[in-house]
Design a protein around this motif. Structure first.
Motif, short mmCIF file in Angstrom:
data_model
loop_
_atom_site.label_atom_id
_atom_site.label_comp_id
_atom_site.label_asym_id
_atom_site.label_seq_id
_atom_site.Cartn_x
_atom_site.Cartn_y
_atom_site.Cartn_z
N ASN A 452 7.61 -23.98 30.54
CA ASN A 452 8.19 -25.26 30.94
C ASN A 452 9.70 -25.19 31.21
O ASN A 452 10.44 -25.23 30.21
CB ASN A 452 7.75 -26.27 29.71
N PRO A 453 10.03 -25.54 32.44
CA PRO A 453 11.19 -25.46 32.79
C PRO A 453 12.32 -26.36 31.89
O PRO A 453 13.50 -26.40 31.89
CB PRO A 453 11.38 -25.66 34.43
N LYS A 454 11.61 -27.40 31.44
CA LYS A 454 12.45 -28.42 30.71
C LYS A 454 13.20 -27.83 29.49
O LYS A 454 14.09 -28.14 29.08
CB LYS A 454 11.47 -29.43 30.29
N TYR A 455 12.54 -26.58 29.19
CA TYR A 455 13.10 -25.97 27.77
C TYR A 455 13.82 -24.75 27.95
O TYR A 455 14.21 -23.88 27.04
CB TYR A 455 12.17 -25.75 26.80
N THR A 456 14.10 -24.47 29.24
CA THR A 456 14.78 -23.25 29.59
C THR A 456 16.06 -23.10 28.67
O THR A 456 16.57 -21.66 28.23
CB THR A 456 15.17 -23.00 30.89
N ALA A 457 17.04 -23.99 28.76
CA ALA A 457 18.10 -23.80 28.10
C ALA A 457 18.26 -23.54 26.73
O ALA A 457 18.69 -22.76 25.99
CB ALA A 457 19.04 -25.05 28.38
N GLN A 458 17.10 -24.17 25.99
CA GLN A 458 16.97 -24.28 24.51
C GLN A 458 16.21 -22.99 24.03
O GLN A 458 16.56 -22.12 23.43
CB GLN A 458 15.94 -25.20 24.09
N ILE A 459 15.52 -22.51 25.07
CA ILE A 459 14.83 -21.04 24.79
C ILE A 459 15.87 -19.86 25.22
O ILE A 459 16.14 -19.07 24.12
CB ILE A 459 13.97 -20.75 26.14
N GLU A 460 16.92 -19.99 26.04
CA GLU A 460 17.81 -19.05 26.15
C GLU A 460 18.90 -19.17 24.84
O GLU A 460 19.15 -17.96 24.33
CB GLU A 460 18.81 -19.36 27.39
N LYS A 461 19.20 -20.11 24.26
CA LYS A 461 19.93 -20.35 23.31
C LYS A 461 19.54 -19.53 21.87
O LYS A 461 19.89 -18.86 21.17
CB LYS A 461 20.16 -21.85 22.80
N MET A 462 18.10 -19.95 21.62
CA MET A 462 17.18 -19.28 20.76
C MET A 462 17.17 -17.71 20.94
O MET A 462 16.92 -16.92 19.98
CB MET A 462 15.95 -20.02 20.40
N LYS A 463 17.00 -17.42 22.16
CA LYS A 463 16.82 -15.66 22.34
C LYS A 463 17.94 -15.23 21.91
O LYS A 463 18.23 -13.98 21.68
CB LYS A 463 16.54 -15.77 23.92
N GLY A 464 19.18 -15.76 22.04
CA GLY A 464 20.53 -15.29 21.57
C GLY A 464 20.56 -14.78 20.20
O GLY A 464 21.28 -14.28 19.64
N LEU A 465 19.55 -15.28 19.43
CA LEU A 465 19.53 -15.33 17.78
C LEU A 465 18.69 -14.27 17.48
O LEU A 465 18.69 -13.93 16.32
CB LEU A 465 19.01 -16.49 17.38
N LEU A 466 17.87 -13.34 18.32
CA LEU A 466 17.16 -12.44 18.08
C LEU A 466 17.87 -11.41 17.26
O LEU A 466 19.04 -11.04 17.68
CB LEU A 466 16.21 -11.93 19.37
N PRO A 467 17.34 -10.52 16.56
CA PRO A 467 18.03 -9.21 16.02
C PRO A 467 18.60 -8.30 16.99
O PRO A 467 17.63 -8.17 18.05
CB PRO A 467 16.99 -8.81 15.04
N LYS A 468 19.71 -7.78 17.07
CA LYS A 468 20.43 -7.14 17.86
C LYS A 468 19.83 -5.64 17.71
O LYS A 468 19.92 -4.60 18.36
CB LYS A 468 21.78 -7.04 18.23
N VAL A 469 19.39 -5.13 16.23
CA VAL A 469 19.27 -4.11 15.74
C VAL A 469 17.44 -4.20 15.46
O VAL A 469 16.91 -5.03 14.89
CB VAL A 469 19.55 -3.47 14.53
N ASN A 470 16.92 -3.07 16.18
CA ASN A 470 15.45 -3.11 16.11
C ASN A 470 14.95 -1.59 15.98
O ASN A 470 14.72 -0.89 16.71
CB ASN A 470 14.61 -3.59 17.28
N VAL A 471 15.00 -1.25 14.64
CA VAL A 471 14.69 0.21 14.37
C VAL A 471 13.33 0.54 14.40
O VAL A 471 12.28 -0.30 14.45
CB VAL A 471 15.31 0.70 12.98
N ILE A 472 12.88 1.96 14.70
CA ILE A 472 11.44 2.22 14.39
C ILE A 472 10.95 2.05 13.20
O ILE A 472 11.52 1.77 12.05
CB ILE A 472 11.31 3.47 14.84
#
Length: 507
Positions: A452-472
């Motif tokens: 839903n394009p209505k939430y694009t900005a909110q999704i991008e903001k939350m995507k920035g909170l994802l962990p930067k380190v993802n080990v195996i």
């Protein structure tokens, strides 16, 4: 006469000096810590959701003593990695502990993140505390020598009656059974008395130790086994909940039609009862009744602990934290299980009480169980541990600052994450597929708004909170409960696919 007068004055001054010194020592001494874990407890307790008029007077009692977080989330929706994360202060994506890991294998030379980590109880020991623990605190109990004094843990989740139902959704397909683990999912009134429950014996151990005198401040861990399946407690707890009064959670039969394929694979749990089966068989209310009965039983045992603390010499100088390792679905999203990145699987109770905290306060801001480690250190006046990956919740509890900026991350297998902020949930799977829910209009997470394009900005903001380190995956960490995670670990670690050794996730 003068000699008697002067003697009286001297004794009075000495007594006053001793009292003053004792009072000053009491004020300056480190607080004790009572660390209480409840297995598989969701937010149905009365201080938070009060689902189906649940009867939990002692959870209410604890809530009035301190601060209740109504929106706390675990770092993994599975007991082993959730508890390892809390006890190490590290995210699963940092440690690679995405699945079940033997307690003694969490910290080992081969794991770069955990090889020199200090477990939470150990940090207190290093800072002058006498540490004790009983019951389920790590996945099984605790790594060897973590506690100065260990009461161990009764194996399994019994006691069990001779005749059991034990849900088995596999049918007669042997090939299907080989790909999935089997749980101890069952429900009913058993045994006859509370004294036959392992949790009762654990509380006896805690009560006895609260009557002792200690030369040091203490850290005492108590891990309850209930409300983990099988949902067995004595009949009197079932009697609190007549079937005709039982509510069932919100459910929508076509709820999963807009879920990405990996989300469906993770939710592929035929070893658990399905909501459709529970509806058709008439068992849904009975399962909910059993879960509520188990909550009230744990509440009773919690009351015994609070009574013992209040009658002890430690009543005014003890921090209490109570938490659960994940939520639990009782029909939501089609099943009866944890094992998901949705709200009802990641959300769990978190309560603090301490001499320097407000009383009867509730906080709705999303927070992480990962914050328990640094929060206890700050409440105890201990130096911060630099390896902790979450922030202390003390400022939030004392002043409420930054409530709008808090968030929580839950991980289920490498690169499968969910981010919770106030009003929204974002899920991103390893293949880039997504889910997004607006809790302001859709608290049950029935409509995936990721496109839903209505939430694009909110999704991008939350995507920035994802962990930067993802080990195996850590080599010793695994989840053979269902095929997605077996294949996932083999694929991301570049391992040759091996025959699946099926072990239940619930021990």
């Amino acid at each position: 006469m003068k000699k008697i007068w002067f003697l009286w004055i001297a004794v009075t001054l000495l007594t006053s000096s001793c009292k003053s010194k004792n009072n000053e020592e009491l004020k300056s001494s480190k607080p004790n810590v009572l660390f209480i874990a409840v297995d598989d407890l969701n937010n149905w307790i009365s201080p938070i959701q009060n689902f189906s008029n649940v009867k939990t007077p002692n959870f209410d009692r604890l809530a009035k003593m301190g601060v209740t977080f109504t929106n706390a989330h675990v770092q993994a929706p599975l007991c082993g990695p959730s508890r390892a994360s809390l006890m190490t202060g590290l995210r699963p994506s940092t440690s690679g502990i995405y699945g079940m890991t033997p307690d003694n294998q969490i910290r080992r030379p081969e794991n770069q993140a955990t090889k020199d980590i200090t477990f939470l109880p150990e940090y207190f020991e290093q800072n002058g505390y006498h540490t004790m623990g009983i019951g389920k605190l790590f996945h099984i109990h605790a790594p060897d020598s973590v506690f100065n004094e260990s009461g161990g843990r009764v194996k399994g989740f019994g006691p069990y009656p001779k005749k059991r139902f034990v849900w088995d959704g596999f049918g007669t397909s042997k090939s299907k059974k080989e790909k999935y683990g089997r749980t101890t999912t069952d429900w009913g009134a058993f045994p006859k008395n509370d004294t036959l429950m392992p949790d009762h014996q654990s509380v006896n151990w805690v009560v006895e130790r609260l009557q002792r005198k200690y030369e040091k401040p203490f850290f005492m861990g108590l891990g309850f086994l209930r409300v983990h399946v099988p949902l067995y407690v004595p009949q009197k707890w079932f009697d609190l909940y007549p079937l005709e009064d039982i509510q069932t959670p919100p459910y929508k039969s076509d709820d999963l039609n807009d879920i990405p394929n990996i989300g469906l694979q993770i939710n592929d749990l035929p070893m658990m009862p399905s909501t459709e089966w529970a509806k058709e068989s008439g068992e849904w209310k009975k399962i909910v009744q059993a879960y509520l009965a188990c909550i009230s039983y744990v509440d009773y045992e919690l009351g015994r602990v609070l009574d013992a603390l209040e009658s002890s010499k430690y009543a005014d100088n003890t921090i209490i934290v109570l938490w659960s390792d994940h939520g639990y679905r009782l029909g939501e999203k089609g099943t009866f299980a944890k094992h998901a990145l949705w709200e009802t699987a990641t959300k769990a109770p978190l309560l603090f009480a301490a001499p320097n905290l407000p009383k009867g306060k509730k906080i709705e801001a999303p927070v992480e169980m990962l914050s328990i480690y640094p929060t206890l250190l700050e409440l105890s006046g201990l130096p911060a541990y630099s390896r902790n990956e979450a922030q202390s919740l003390v400022p939030l509890m004392q002043t409420g600052t930054s409530a709008d900026e808090t968030y929580a991350i839950t991980t289920f297998g490498m690169n499968n994450h969910t981010v919770k902020v106030a009003g929204y949930r974002y899920i991103r799977y390893e293949d880039g597929t997504e889910e997004f829910y607006d809790h302001n209009t859709d608290p049950n997470e029935w409509t995936n708004e990721a496109k839903n394009p209505k939430y694009t900005a909110q999704i991008e903001k939350m995507k920035g909170l994802l962990p930067k380190v993802n080990v195996i995956w850590d080599e010793k960490s695994s989840y053979t409960f269902q095929p997605y995670f077996v294949e996932h670990k083999a694929r991301v670690n570049g391992e040759e696919k091996k025959p699946v050794e099926v072990i239940g996730a619930d021990r």
